[in-house]
Design an enzyme around this catalytic site. Structure first.
Site, mmCIF file in Angstrom:
data_model
loop_
_atom_site.group_PDB
_atom_site.id
_atom_site.type_symbol
_atom_site.label_atom_id
_atom_site.label_comp_id
_atom_site.label_asym_id
_atom_site.label_seq_id
_atom_site.Cartn_x
_atom_site.Cartn_y
_atom_site.Cartn_z
ATOM 1 N N ASP A 9 0.862 -1.184 0.000
ATOM 2 C CA ASP A 9 0.000 0.000 0.000
ATOM 3 C C ASP A 9 0.897 1.232 0.000
ATOM 4 O O ASP A 9 2.093 1.141 0.260
ATOM 5 C CB ASP A 9 -0.890 -0.005 1.261
ATOM 6 N N SER A 10 0.280 2.389 -0.214
ATOM 7 C CA SER A 10 1.022 3.645 -0.170
ATOM 8 C C SER A 10 1.465 3.981 1.255
ATOM 9 O O SER A 10 2.273 4.883 1.451
ATOM 10 C CB SER A 10 0.149 4.772 -0.713
ATOM 11 N N CYS A 72 -3.756 -1.005 -2.017
ATOM 12 C CA CYS A 72 -4.070 0.405 -2.250
ATOM 13 C C CYS A 72 -5.056 0.537 -3.423
ATOM 14 O O CYS A 72 -4.786 0.020 -4.520
ATOM 15 C CB CYS A 72 -2.760 1.119 -2.583
ATOM 16 N N GLU A 151 -5.989 9.473 9.591
ATOM 17 C CA GLU A 151 -4.613 9.408 10.104
ATOM 18 C C GLU A 151 -4.421 10.283 11.341
ATOM 19 O O GLU A 151 -3.530 10.037 12.146
ATOM 20 C CB GLU A 151 -3.614 9.736 8.995
ATOM 21 N N CYS A 183 -11.300 3.292 -0.812
ATOM 22 C CA CYS A 183 -9.991 3.770 -0.359
ATOM 23 C C CYS A 183 -9.698 3.020 0.939
ATOM 24 O O CYS A 183 -10.607 2.785 1.748
ATOM 25 C CB CYS A 183 -10.039 5.278 -0.120
ATOM 26 N N HIS A 185 -8.543 3.709 3.726
ATOM 27 C CA HIS A 185 -8.837 4.306 5.034
ATOM 28 C C HIS A 185 -10.318 4.340 5.384
ATOM 29 O O HIS A 185 -10.679 4.470 6.546
ATOM 30 C CB HIS A 185 -8.320 5.749 5.079
HETATM 31 N N1 DGL Z 1 -4.044 3.883 0.045
HETATM 32 C C1 DGL Z 1 -4.674 4.928 -0.717
HETATM 33 C C2 DGL Z 1 -5.892 4.354 -1.450
HETATM 34 O O1 DGL Z 1 -6.469 3.365 -1.046
HETATM 35 C C3 DGL Z 1 -5.085 6.092 0.167
HETATM 36 C C4 DGL Z 1 -3.936 6.930 0.671
HETATM 37 C C5 DGL Z 1 -3.150 7.596 -0.441
HETATM 38 O O2 DGL Z 1 -3.649 8.567 -1.055
HETATM 39 O O3 DGL Z 1 -2.065 7.139 -0.726
HETATM 40 O O4 DGL Z 1 -6.295 4.881 -2.460
#
Ligand code: DGL
Length: 267
Positions: A9-10, A72, A151, A183, A185
């Site tokens: 993931d990011s 992600c 976050e 997403c 989160h």
């Molecule tokens: N993990 C990213 C997503 O699911 C969210 C956070 C980011 O913008 O990197 O799209």
């Protein structure tokens, strides 16, 4: 097969996907990578997200993973298809499983998608949904403030209620009855979203659907590891170990002890 599953993931958000894999596939070992130095991906271009994702896949391959989960949504939307054509192990993302469940759930034929700016701009959820059922109306909306709210730990807070109301009013206007939390989160503010949308709207969590798809994929390919031994999890990040560990402890069912920083640019 005993090799681990690679999940990336990011940053920390993909831990919501890791959590579902831990729950639904308790026999599997996992190597998780969070690109905490280069987050967010949600406002970046396809070219950049593709470059980052390819580096991460190269890193995960050094860990001998048997399959990769792109946790992600943004990387699934912008990079997965291209990476899949070059890879010799199975790879799945979170977008297709989420889109499929949204189509299965809707009765009104109005489906909502929320995600980062790049995910929404890619139009990929709309494409998959229309492929499955061209009669469905898709309403999509980028919700860029949700990631920082999560976050910051504002999961139950007046500010979050306000922002949810602003972003999701359009979903009420279009009377969507199936809303994809597109997403990593967003499942963490599910209660707030549910309070605003009402109980009659089904919230689709792509993380849950992806873990289900992963089980099917591993079973089909004879790769499932259902031994009874305690699974092993390894965590890697590109920066900020302490922040990662404290977030992981709030999301995962197990305590994260060891997290290593790697130089992802060198892959
Ligand atoms: N993990 C990213 C997503 O699911 C969210 C956070 C980011 O913008 O990197 O799209």
């Amino acid at each position: 097969m005993n090799n681990p599953i690679g999940v990336f993931d990011s940053g920390v958000g993909g831990l919501t996907v890791a959590r579902e894999i831990m729950r639904q596939l308790p026999g599997e070992d996992m190597v998780y990578f969070g690109d905490t130095a280069r987050v967010p991906y949600g406002s970046k271009s396809k070219q950049t997200v593709l470059k980052y994702s390819k580096q991460i896949v190269r890193f995960l391959k050094t860990k001998n993973v048997k399959a990769i989960v792109v946790a992600c949504n943004t990387a699934s939307a912008l990079a997965l298809d291209e990476i899949a054509t070059e890879l010799d192990i199975p790879i799945i993302g979170v977008v297709k499983p989420g889109a499929k469940m949204a189509v299965e759930n809707t009765k009104s034929g109005n489906v909502g998608i929320i995600g980062t700016e790049s995910t929404i701009k890619s139009g990929i959820y709309n494409d998959y949904i229309r492929e499955l059922n061209p009669d469905i109306t898709v309403v999509s909306k980028a919700c860029p403030l949700f990631v920082p709210l999560v976050e910051e730990g504002l999961l139950e807070d007046r500010v979050t209620d306000d922002i949810v109301g602003r972003y999701l009013q359009v979903m009420k206007e279009y009377k969507v009855d199936s809303l994809v939390l597109g997403c990593t989160h967003y499942p963490l503010i599910r209660n707030t979203i549910e309070r605003f949308m009402g109980k009659r709207v089904t919230l689709v969590n792509p993380a849950f659907e992806t873990a289900k798809c992963l089980r099917e994929l591993l079973t089909e390919q004879g790769l499932l590891n259902d031994r009874k031994k305690k699974p092993e999890y390894e965590y890697y990040v590109s920066d900020g170990v302490d922040k990662f560990i404290s977030f992981a402890d709030s999301v995962l069912p197990c305590h994260v002890t060891d997290t290593k920083v790697i130089d992802i640019e060198s892959f």
